[in-house]
Design a protein around this motif. Sequence first.
Motif, PDB file in Angstrom:
ATOM      1  N   ALA A   1       4.113   6.457   5.600  1.00 48.68           N
ATOM      2  CA  ALA A   1       4.300   5.147   4.974  1.00 48.68           C
ATOM      3  C   ALA A   1       3.001   4.348   4.968  1.00 48.68           C
ATOM      4  O   ALA A   1       2.666   3.672   3.992  1.00 48.68           O
ATOM      5  CB  ALA A   1       5.395   4.368   5.698  1.00 48.68           C
ATOM      6  N   ASN A   2       2.261   4.434   6.063  1.00 45.56           N
ATOM      7  CA  ASN A   2       0.980   3.717   6.132  1.00 45.56           C
ATOM      8  C   ASN A   2      -0.005   4.242   5.096  1.00 45.56           C
ATOM      9  O   ASN A   2      -0.741   3.474   4.474  1.00 45.56           O
ATOM     10  CB  ASN A   2       0.388   3.836   7.534  1.00 45.56           C
ATOM     11  N   ARG A   3      -0.015   5.549   4.877  1.00 46.65           N
ATOM     12  CA  ARG A   3      -0.910   6.126   3.874  1.00 46.65           C
ATOM     13  C   ARG A   3      -0.500   5.683   2.473  1.00 46.65           C
ATOM     14  O   ARG A   3      -1.345   5.407   1.629  1.00 46.65           O
ATOM     15  CB  ARG A   3      -0.914   7.644   3.983  1.00 46.65           C
ATOM     16  N   LEU A   4       0.800   5.629   2.235  1.00 45.68           N
ATOM     17  CA  LEU A   4       1.270   5.135   0.935  1.00 45.68           C
ATOM     18  C   LEU A   4       0.856   3.681   0.726  1.00 45.68           C
ATOM     19  O   LEU A   4       0.444   3.286  -0.367  1.00 45.68           O
ATOM     20  CB  LEU A   4       2.799   5.246   0.849  1.00 45.68           C
ATOM     21  N   ARG A   5       0.980   2.893   1.774  1.00 50.01           N
ATOM     22  CA  ARG A   5       0.602   1.482   1.668  1.00 50.01           C
ATOM     23  C   ARG A   5      -0.892   1.341   1.411  1.00 50.01           C
ATOM     24  O   ARG A   5      -1.316   0.509   0.593  1.00 50.01           O
ATOM     25  CB  ARG A   5       0.994   0.724   2.937  1.00 50.01           C
ATOM     26  N   GLU A   6      -1.698   2.152   2.082  1.00 47.06           N
ATOM     27  CA  GLU A   6      -3.147   2.102   1.860  1.00 47.06           C
ATOM     28  C   GLU A   6      -3.492   2.425   0.405  1.00 47.06           C
ATOM     29  O   GLU A   6      -4.408   1.842  -0.173  1.00 47.06           O
ATOM     30  CB  GLU A   6      -3.843   3.090   2.789  1.00 47.06           C
ATOM     31  N   ALA A   7      -2.743   3.359  -0.181  1.00 43.41           N
ATOM     32  CA  ALA A   7      -3.004   3.729  -1.573  1.00 43.41           C
ATOM     33  C   ALA A   7      -2.650   2.612  -2.540  1.00 43.41           C
ATOM     34  O   ALA A   7      -3.107   2.608  -3.684  1.00 43.41           O
ATOM     35  CB  ALA A   7      -2.209   4.989  -1.931  1.00 43.41           C
ATOM     36  N   ARG A   8      -1.852   1.649  -2.081  1.00 48.22           N
ATOM     37  CA  ARG A   8      -1.462   0.517  -2.932  1.00 48.22           C
ATOM     38  C   ARG A   8      -2.128  -0.775  -2.468  1.00 48.22           C
ATOM     39  O   ARG A   8      -1.629  -1.872  -2.734  1.00 48.22           O
ATOM     40  CB  ARG A   8       0.056   0.356  -2.925  1.00 48.22           C
ATOM     41  N   ALA A   9      -3.261  -0.644  -1.810  1.00 44.87           N
ATOM     42  CA  ALA A   9      -3.943  -1.822  -1.251  1.00 44.87           C
ATOM     43  C   ALA A   9      -4.358  -2.811  -2.317  1.00 44.87           C
ATOM     44  O   ALA A   9      -4.495  -4.011  -2.051  1.00 44.87           O
ATOM     45  CB  ALA A   9      -5.161  -1.374  -0.439  1.00 44.87           C
ATOM     46  N   SER A  10      -4.569  -2.341  -3.537  1.00 48.75           N
ATOM     47  CA  SER A  10      -5.017  -3.233  -4.614  1.00 48.75           C
ATOM     48  C   SER A  10      -3.867  -3.946  -5.316  1.00 48.75           C
ATOM     49  O   SER A  10      -4.097  -4.751  -6.217  1.00 48.75           O
ATOM     50  CB  SER A  10      -5.817  -2.439  -5.648  1.00 48.75           C
ATOM     51  N   ASP A  11      -2.625  -3.667  -4.927  1.00 51.84           N
ATOM     52  CA  ASP A  11      -1.476  -4.331  -5.553  1.00 51.84           C
ATOM     53  C   ASP A  11      -1.553  -5.834  -5.337  1.00 51.84           C
ATOM     54  O   ASP A  11      -2.070  -6.319  -4.321  1.00 51.84           O
ATOM     55  CB  ASP A  11      -0.164  -3.800  -4.964  1.00 51.84           C
ATOM     56  N   ALA A  12      -1.006  -6.562  -6.289  1.00 47.42           N
ATOM     57  CA  ALA A  12      -1.077  -8.023  -6.236  1.00 47.42           C
ATOM     58  C   ALA A  12      -0.294  -8.581  -5.042  1.00 47.42           C
ATOM     59  O   ALA A  12      -0.698  -9.570  -4.435  1.00 47.42           O
ATOM     60  CB  ALA A  12      -0.544  -8.617  -7.538  1.00 47.42           C
ATOM     61  N   ARG A  13       0.822  -7.949  -4.718  1.00 52.52           N
ATOM     62  CA  ARG A  13       1.647  -8.419  -3.601  1.00 52.52           C
ATOM     63  C   ARG A  13       1.632  -7.378  -2.491  1.00 52.52           C
ATOM     64  O   ARG A  13       1.508  -6.184  -2.745  1.00 52.52           O
ATOM     65  CB  ARG A  13       3.075  -8.687  -4.080  1.00 52.52           C
ATOM     66  N   PRO A  14       1.764  -7.800  -1.241  1.00 50.06           N
ATOM     67  CA  PRO A  14       1.623  -6.876  -0.109  1.00 50.06           C
ATOM     68  C   PRO A  14       2.787  -5.887  -0.014  1.00 50.06           C
ATOM     69  O   PRO A  14       3.900  -6.148  -0.483  1.00 50.06           O
ATOM     70  CB  PRO A  14       1.593  -7.803   1.109  1.00 50.06           C
ATOM     71  N   ILE A  15       2.507  -4.744   0.602  1.00 53.35           N
ATOM     72  CA  ILE A  15       3.525  -3.743   0.907  1.00 53.35           C
ATOM     73  C   ILE A  15       3.875  -3.889   2.381  1.00 53.35           C
ATOM     74  O   ILE A  15       2.990  -3.860   3.241  1.00 53.35           O
ATOM     75  CB  ILE A  15       3.015  -2.316   0.635  1.00 53.35           C
ATOM     76  N   THR A  16       5.154  -4.064   2.693  1.00 54.82           N
ATOM     77  CA  THR A  16       5.588  -4.279   4.076  1.00 54.82           C
ATOM     78  C   THR A  16       6.335  -3.059   4.590  1.00 54.82           C
ATOM     79  O   THR A  16       7.201  -2.527   3.899  1.00 54.82           O
ATOM     80  CB  THR A  16       6.500  -5.514   4.174  1.00 54.82           C
ATOM     81  N   ILE A  17       5.981  -2.626   5.797  1.00 54.87           N
ATOM     82  CA  ILE A  17       6.661  -1.508   6.445  1.00 54.87           C
ATOM     83  C   ILE A  17       7.544  -2.062   7.560  1.00 54.87           C
ATOM     84  O   ILE A  17       7.089  -2.848   8.395  1.00 54.87           O
ATOM     85  CB  ILE A  17       5.644  -0.505   7.033  1.00 54.87           C
ATOM     86  N   VAL A  18       8.808  -1.666   7.558  1.00 56.20           N
ATOM     87  CA  VAL A  18       9.747  -2.113   8.591  1.00 56.20           C
ATOM     88  C   VAL A  18      10.191  -0.886   9.380  1.00 56.20           C
ATOM     89  O   VAL A  18      10.768   0.050   8.824  1.00 56.20           O
ATOM     90  CB  VAL A  18      10.975  -2.824   7.976  1.00 56.20           C
ATOM     91  N   THR A  19       9.913  -0.883  10.680  1.00 55.92           N
ATOM     92  CA  THR A  19      10.185   0.285  11.524  1.00 55.92           C
ATOM     93  C   THR A  19      11.447   0.084  12.363  1.00 55.92           C
ATOM     94  O   THR A  19      11.873  -1.051  12.620  1.00 55.92           O
ATOM     95  CB  THR A  19       9.005   0.556  12.466  1.00 55.92           C
ATOM     96  N   PRO A  20      12.039   1.165  12.844  1.00 54.20           N
ATOM     97  CA  PRO A  20      13.216   1.046  13.727  1.00 54.20           C
ATOM     98  C   PRO A  20      12.898   0.272  15.001  1.00 54.20           C
ATOM     99  O   PRO A  20      13.743  -0.491  15.487  1.00 54.20           O
ATOM    100  CB  PRO A  20      13.579   2.500  14.034  1.00 54.20           C
ATOM    101  N   ALA A  21      11.691   0.465  15.538  1.00 54.83           N
ATOM    102  CA  ALA A  21      11.329  -0.231  16.780  1.00 54.83           C
ATOM    103  C   ALA A  21      11.305  -1.739  16.574  1.00 54.83           C
ATOM    104  O   ALA A  21      11.778  -2.505  17.435  1.00 54.83           O
ATOM    105  CB  ALA A  21       9.966   0.270  17.262  1.00 54.83           C
ATOM    106  N   GLU A  22      10.766  -2.180  15.452  1.00 54.40           N
ATOM    107  CA  GLU A  22      10.721  -3.622  15.161  1.00 54.40           C
ATOM    108  C   GLU A  22      12.124  -4.200  15.069  1.00 54.40           C
ATOM    109  O   GLU A  22      12.410  -5.273  15.615  1.00 54.40           O
ATOM    110  CB  GLU A  22       9.969  -3.848  13.845  1.00 54.40           C
ATOM    111  N   ILE A  23      13.020  -3.493  14.383  1.00 52.20           N
ATOM    112  CA  ILE A  23      14.389  -3.983  14.213  1.00 52.20           C
ATOM    113  C   ILE A  23      15.133  -3.990  15.538  1.00 52.20           C
ATOM    114  O   ILE A  23      15.863  -4.940  15.865  1.00 52.20           O
ATOM    115  CB  ILE A  23      15.128  -3.119  13.176  1.00 52.20           C
ATOM    116  N   ALA A  24      14.937  -2.930  16.340  1.00 50.08           N
ATOM    117  CA  ALA A  24      15.614  -2.862  17.637  1.00 50.08           C
ATOM    118  C   ALA A  24      15.175  -4.009  18.541  1.00 50.08           C
ATOM    119  O   ALA A  24      15.985  -4.589  19.274  1.00 50.08           O
ATOM    120  CB  ALA A  24      15.331  -1.518  18.296  1.00 50.08           C
ATOM    121  N   GLU A  25      13.895  -4.346  18.504  1.00 45.76           N
ATOM    122  CA  GLU A  25      13.377  -5.437  19.333  1.00 45.76           C
ATOM    123  C   GLU A  25      13.971  -6.776  18.920  1.00 45.76           C
ATOM    124  O   GLU A  25      14.274  -7.625  19.758  1.00 45.76           O
ATOM    125  CB  GLU A  25      11.857  -5.473  19.230  1.00 45.76           C
TER     126      GLU A  25
END
Length: 623
Positions: free
Chosen positions: A174-198
Amino acid sequence: MLKPGAPQPQRLDLLRAILRLHVAADRNDILATIQSDAEFLDLPSGGVLFKQGEMTDDVYFVLSGRLRASVDDGRGGMRVLGEIGRGESIGELALFTGEPRSATIVALRDSSVVKVTRETLDRALKKDPQIGISMTQIVIERFRRSERERQNPVVPVNICLLPVTLGVDTIGFANRLREARASDARPITIVTPAEIAERFGTNAEKPAWHRYGAVASYIDQIEARSGAVYLIAEPRDCAWTRFCLQYADEVLLLADANAPPALSNIEAELLDCDHPVSIARQTLVLLHRADVRSPTGTARWLNERPKALRHFHIRPELTRDIARLARIVSGRGVGLVLAGGGARGFAHVGVYRALEEAGIDVDIVGGTSIGALMGMCVAFDRSADKFDTAAKKAFLMHPAGNITGDYNYLPMISLIKGRRTREALAQAIVDAAGLPIDTEDTWKTLFVIASDFTTASEAVLSRGELARNVVASYAIPGALPPTFIGGHMMFDGATFNNFPVDAMIRARAGKIIGVDLAIEGRQSFNLSEAPGTWALLRDRLRPRAKRLYPLPSLPEIMVSSSFISSIARQQTMCKLVDLLFQPRIADVGLLEWRRYDDIVAAGYAHAKDVLGKMSEEELAKFR
């Protein structure tokens, strides 16, 4: 099933913003009236808002989620019209006409909508007639979009990344996909299971995990400020994985290509069952090592997953592969369409070289006749130099000489045996892949067009034996023997569709590049009747410049005639591409394979000229 939803403050604020956009009303009293009577409704994935033919005239506004509009196709199925996302409205046409619903609306993922009745809107219209004008403009624009011959691909916002084999680094991917879209006008957000569990814990019985609860509200907030949200699911049945699937516009099934292709437990329990938790589009992503020569055995993966509408082969270690997938899932995939045209098809090699030099990569390839063969070479993901070498070897280096020179002395079904072309094609595939492969095994998505004699229709071939499909696409009726696939007799695709831009549109390419080989101005003949056989034989013995009858040979006549019926369609297709190349090589016969270098050079020079006139901003749209 529709369920009443609670009008929390956040939802009320969102509704107010949407109403301002759609009814163009700044009067707080009107907005307050509509809000006070509005009914908040929640739909689960697969829930039906209303069906085609129903007599209702309420208007709905989408607060979150995504819905699909489709109509009865008259053959027992449904034809998709499009998708409706956050902030859009549904149902204005019935409000104005009083006619039955023109389409069926289904929630693709868990969605929240607001229902506003006709009576409520009538009261608002009496206070401010401008509201009616604003809503009419929305209906008109929607009709305009539906009438366009080319629709832009639907771009998913919430994308669930679901590992279906062991050992997949989903977060890293997912991080590599996001890096490939770094030039997009709006940010790409990654939501992980650990973040949700916390934040919310993992107990599915807690209110936060209830449908449209705190977790959904949190993801809604992220979605509102993001260009895309990558939801990282776990490879097991848990509350978070179920949420990811229910809240996704598209599900990427991530699999190690070396693993067994059988369905994973999570797929069998939640997706490939009688009551799946999600009806979102499924895409199979097969992950390979960087040193793999060619994918193989893809059919076994697809046969296990009939709901997977498309698949991609990705080497995560290669930046260009990650960039390809990132372009496709963001609706910016580049499709290359290659027309048929006999030996003039060598121009495709030159155009491809010019595209490579301009930094333009290709994600999806489609072609007809020789365009199918050249498209196959592109789909192998080889450099322009290797493409050139492979094409030259196939057409100029056959041990027996002329690749189409194996004539039938007793032509019962075809003038040419076609053995040499089949041998050359089979060898080209082995040279590139190491062994015979299927069409779905190519690194880049490939389809070829054939003409189905059995059904008198066009056939789009994207699965099955690669050599067989390509041979079917260039099997000129009468000149080369037909190919038989599943009981159907296949001939050259040029008869129906020599320039399959429409098939590329259906493949959901965001940008389409086309190479059209049609000749402007056909050759005229100053003859009252065709000369006899002996006259033609004597004439062929003369030097070309002194011939009295400059007529094409019988094989060339057959090749040309296969294109005639699709010429008008080809002209229409030219209007639908984003970047069109039309190298003019009128002085080359359709079977003059020895003119290879001249034709490649002409295609390259033309493409360089076209690309050289484009600005960097224009070129960037294809990168």
